[in-house]
Design a protein around this motif. Structure first.
Motif, PDB file in Angstrom:
ATOM      1  N   TRP A  41     -50.303 -14.326 -69.198  1.00  0.00           N
ATOM      2  CA  TRP A  41     -50.216 -13.928 -70.599  1.00  0.00           C
ATOM      3  C   TRP A  41     -50.508 -15.115 -71.496  1.00  0.00           C
ATOM      4  O   TRP A  41     -50.442 -16.261 -71.078  1.00  0.00           O
ATOM      5  CB  TRP A  41     -48.838 -13.350 -70.926  1.00  0.00           C
ATOM      6  N   ARG A  42     -50.846 -14.802 -72.751  1.00  0.00           N
ATOM      7  CA  ARG A  42     -51.133 -15.839 -73.752  1.00  0.00           C
ATOM      8  C   ARG A  42     -50.766 -15.307 -75.129  1.00  0.00           C
ATOM      9  O   ARG A  42     -51.086 -14.163 -75.473  1.00  0.00           O
ATOM     10  CB  ARG A  42     -52.607 -16.237 -73.723  1.00  0.00           C
ATOM     11  N   GLU A  70     -51.085 -16.254 -79.186  1.00  0.00           N
ATOM     12  CA  GLU A  70     -51.620 -17.089 -80.264  1.00  0.00           C
ATOM     13  C   GLU A  70     -50.633 -17.055 -81.423  1.00  0.00           C
ATOM     14  O   GLU A  70     -50.357 -15.989 -81.991  1.00  0.00           O
ATOM     15  CB  GLU A  70     -52.994 -16.588 -80.695  1.00  0.00           C
ATOM     16  N   ALA A  74     -43.754 -20.805 -69.130  1.00  0.00           N
ATOM     17  CA  ALA A  74     -44.648 -20.934 -70.286  1.00  0.00           C
ATOM     18  C   ALA A  74     -44.834 -22.408 -70.609  1.00  0.00           C
ATOM     19  O   ALA A  74     -43.948 -23.229 -70.358  1.00  0.00           O
ATOM     20  CB  ALA A  74     -44.077 -20.198 -71.503  1.00  0.00           C
ATOM     21  N   GLU A 108     -49.832 -24.963 -75.929  1.00  0.00           N
ATOM     22  CA  GLU A 108     -51.228 -25.384 -76.075  1.00  0.00           C
ATOM     23  C   GLU A 108     -51.395 -26.010 -77.458  1.00  0.00           C
ATOM     24  O   GLU A 108     -50.940 -25.450 -78.460  1.00  0.00           O
ATOM     25  CB  GLU A 108     -52.187 -24.196 -75.935  1.00  0.00           C
ATOM     26  N   ALA A 127     -50.753 -22.129 -79.398  1.00  0.00           N
ATOM     27  CA  ALA A 127     -50.550 -20.991 -78.505  1.00  0.00           C
ATOM     28  C   ALA A 127     -49.558 -21.360 -77.410  1.00  0.00           C
ATOM     29  O   ALA A 127     -49.273 -22.536 -77.169  1.00  0.00           O
ATOM     30  CB  ALA A 127     -51.873 -20.535 -77.892  1.00  0.00           C
ATOM     31  N   THR A 131     -49.005 -20.245 -73.347  1.00  0.00           N
ATOM     32  CA  THR A 131     -49.550 -19.547 -72.191  1.00  0.00           C
ATOM     33  C   THR A 131     -48.565 -19.653 -71.047  1.00  0.00           C
ATOM     34  O   THR A 131     -47.791 -20.608 -70.961  1.00  0.00           O
ATOM     35  CB  THR A 131     -50.896 -20.147 -71.753  1.00  0.00           C
TER      36      THR A 131
END
Length: 683
Positions: free
Chosen positions: A337-338, A340, A415, A418, A427, A429
């Motif tokens: 998953w990611r 933003e 997690a 980023e 973000a 990820t």
């Protein structure tokens, strides 16, 4: 001729036929291309075709064949060139100069394209298409035009107009490379031709775009020649542009180059066979203006088609990469998953949705996933994830997920943040992992450890049964004696109440002593889940020594204690910790049992080490039989005749589950020391 000779001749003839077939096809195509160019392009004896297909045919042949065979194709093209040029009355000197320059431009194109772009996929990226245009449209035509301009000079041209002749020759070759070259190369290398054509909407769309483009070009270029439409000439010239762009967007380089070729053919035919849209002077000037217009149109369209093709391939590669990554992740039971942070856009793989019991067709949202977290774990999971987002740190958390009424799964979430080039968090990820099987296995292993530990406690109490019976016999005997004495006192005419009170006090004391022994036995025999609470290890040691008092006396062992007064409380299960103490004390007693009375000494001490509580049990016995202290913790490893070898292994496991460590080592002089450390309770 014998049959043996025929058998040797036939393969040779077949091989020779294969050898000359392709050069012969090139020669035929060269001649047809020249005739077609003369048919649509020659205005008079003073001007050549707007572009020259034979050069493109020879260029494709040289590009797609080994360099060592080039002379064959050049030799095959020579008679075709002579036949075509003599058909329009060209003199021999002009004919030879034209052929040399044709071979020169084809060879330069082939050499440079092979060197810088290879032998296939020349238009797959914007960079490769730009290099192709640089070579075949700018450099190679400019060099070959230096000789090609002499074709008209050798004829009846004026050397003073050499620059004009050079420009016309250059424009003819450049236009051919831009319009006919890409289509020819794509048709020869990328399109798979077959006898049966499977029509699809894409084929129908291509045919429809081509027909529409032909009709619009015919109408627009015909209207552009009327006097009333002169003012609208720029609009009419670019009227086909929307369809050209459509072809480029939908079909990439193939569509862009084909559309440009179609527009070029229609415009050239219109210019050479009627009133010209480019009416700027003589016929030669009009054609030259036409060439410049088409070169200016074809260059950006071809680059646009290459850019679209490049983008499409990159998108396809990205999708394939994502699919492979998602498949690999799903095979590893990972849901990727990611998130933003700026747009709150959430992306997750299909397997990730399946792990949370969400439909694979549903658009993933962070809220939909987090709403599936078990209510008991939801606050903790939310705090961990939100803290990771706020602090920009990595996080690892495990929680339960409700996928149905009775379907509960354990999920491990990881997690990481980023950051962009400006070190701004953009973000988060991570990956979700279904760890239900691991959790079930851990629960099963924990249950088995508890069962084994309970059996070991029962076994130890069985070994201590004699001592425990003695410990119970003493207070019971004292109670009986005091009760009999009290009965005798009460039988007197005037009983002494003070003496009776003392007898009753003794009975209460002995009863409490017996009750404590029974209470400790019940605690050690009890089964159930671990109960962690604050434990005073000093009190636990004293209680354990009272429980083992009979065994210590029977074995005539001296116990020394050195208990720290400022010892912090430890957090743990009192029953399990007492099991450790009993096991280590029993091992120490076994080690000194056969020693002389002076060496039957066991010392128990407690102290603080950093933030841990440490308990040390030292003896003066035989010591450890091996230098590898870790060997003693292995299951079924024992030096006792009737031992199972599970005591120390279970003790080590219990200490580890409490966050501590158990160690054994020989003393410097004699005996051994067992010590374990437990984290202290924070105040």
């Amino acid at each position: 001729m014998s049959s043996l000779t025929l058998d040797h001749t036939r393969p040779a003839l077949a091989q020779f036929g294969q050898f000359i077939r392709m050069p012969a096809l090139v020669a035929v195509a060269y001649f047809i291309g020249a005739e077609a160019a003369f048919f649509v392009g020659t205005l008079s004896d003073k001007i050549f075709a707007p572009f020259w297909p034979p050069n493109i045919i020879l260029f494709c042949a040289l590009l797609l064949t080994p360099t060592r065979n080039w002379w064959i194709y050049v030799a095959a093209a020579l008679p075709a060139h002579v036949a075509a040029e003599l058909g329009v009355g060209m003199a021999t000197p002009q004919l030879l100069v034209a052929f040399v320059t044709n071979c020169l431009v084809a060879a330069i194109n082939a050499i440079a394209v092979k060197k810088f772009l290879g032998q296939d996929r020349w238009f797959t990226t914007l960079r490769r298409a730009a290099i192709y245009i640089l070579i075949t449209t700018i450099i190679s035509p400019a060099i070959s035009a230096l000789g090609g301009a002499f074709v008209q000079v050798v004829g009846d041209g004026n050397i003073g107009q050499y620059g004009l002749y050079w420009a016309r020759w250059y424009a003819s070759n450049a236009l051919g490379s831009l319009t006919l070259g890409p289509v020819a190369l794509i048709c020869l290398t990328e399109i798979r031709w077959s006898a049966s054509v499977a029509f699809s909407y894409r084929y129908l769309e291509a045919i429809g775009v081509a027909l529409a483009l032909f009709i619009i070009c015919s109408i627009a270029f015909n209207l552009g020649t009327t006097a009333s439409a002169v003012a609208y000439l720029p609009t009419l010239l670019y009227l086909p542009l929307p369809l050209i762009l459509w072809a480029a967007v939908r079909f990439g380089v193939t569509g862009a180059s084909s559309a440009v070729l179609l527009v070029s053919l229609v415009l050239i035919w219109r210019t050479l066979n009627g009133p010209s849209l480019f009416n700027i002077g003589s016929a030669e000037d009009n054609v030259f203006a036409l060439q410049i217009f088409l070169i200016g149109l074809a260059t950006p369209i071809l680059l646009l088609g290459a850019a679209i093709e490049d983008t499409r391939r990159a998108g396809q590669a990205t999708r394939e990469s994502e699919e492979r990554m998602a498949f690999a992740a799903a095979s590893s039971n990972l849901g990727l998953w990611r998130l933003e942070l700026a747009t709150n856009y959430f992306w997750a793989t299909r397997h990730c949705l399946e792990m949370f019991g969400l439909p694979a067709t549903e658009t993933p949202t962070r809220k939909a996933l987090l709403d599936r977290i078990h209510p008991a774990d939801s606050p903790f999971a939310w705090r961990a994830i939100n803290r990771a987002i706020e602090d920009g740190t990595s996080v690892e958390v495990e929680f339960r997920v409700r996928r149905g009424n009775d379907d509960i799964r354990w999920i491990a979430a990881r997690a990481r943040p980023e950051y962009d080039d400006e070190n701004t968090l953009v973000a988060m990820t991570g990956a979700f992992t279904d760890v239900t099987q691991r959790k079930d296995a851990e629960a099963e292993a924990s249950l088995q450890r508890q069962e084994i530990a309970h059996l070991m406690r029962v076994s130890m109490l069985g070994e201590l049964s004699g001592s425990l019976a003695h410990e119970l016999t003493q207070p019971l005997t004292a109670i009986l004696s005091n009760a009999q004495a009290g009965k005798i006192v009460l039988a007197h005419r005037n009983p002494d109440l003070t003496e009776i009170s003392e007898v009753l006090d003794d009975i209460i004391t002995e009863d409490s002593r017996a009750g404590e022994v029974i209470h400790r036995l019940r605690g050690l025999l009890k089964k159930g889940e671990s109960k962690y609470e604050a434990v005073d290890l000093n009190d636990l040691i004293n209680a354990t020594l009272r429980l083992l008092h009979g065994e210590i006396v029977n074995r005539r062992i001296t116990i020394n204690t050195d208990l720290a007064h400022d010892l912090r409380l430890a957090l743990g299960d009192a029953v399990q910790l007492q099991q450790i103490l009993i096991n280590l004390l029993m091992n120490a007693m076994d080690a000194v049992e056969e020693m002389s009375p002076s060496r039957r000494v066991i010392t128990i001490s407690t102290n603080m080490t950093d933030e841990d509580v440490e308990v040390r049990i030292s003896d003066l016995g035989v010591g450890l039989p091996t230098a590898d202290s870790q060997h003693e913790f292995r299951p079924f490893c024992t030096t006792k005749k009737r031992g199972l070898g599970l005591g120390l292994s279970i003790c080590s496991t219990i200490v580890k589950t409490h966050g501590g460590a158990l160690s054994l080592q020989n003393n410097t002089i004699e005996g051994a020391t067992a010590s374990f450390r437990l984290p202290s309770q924070r105040i």
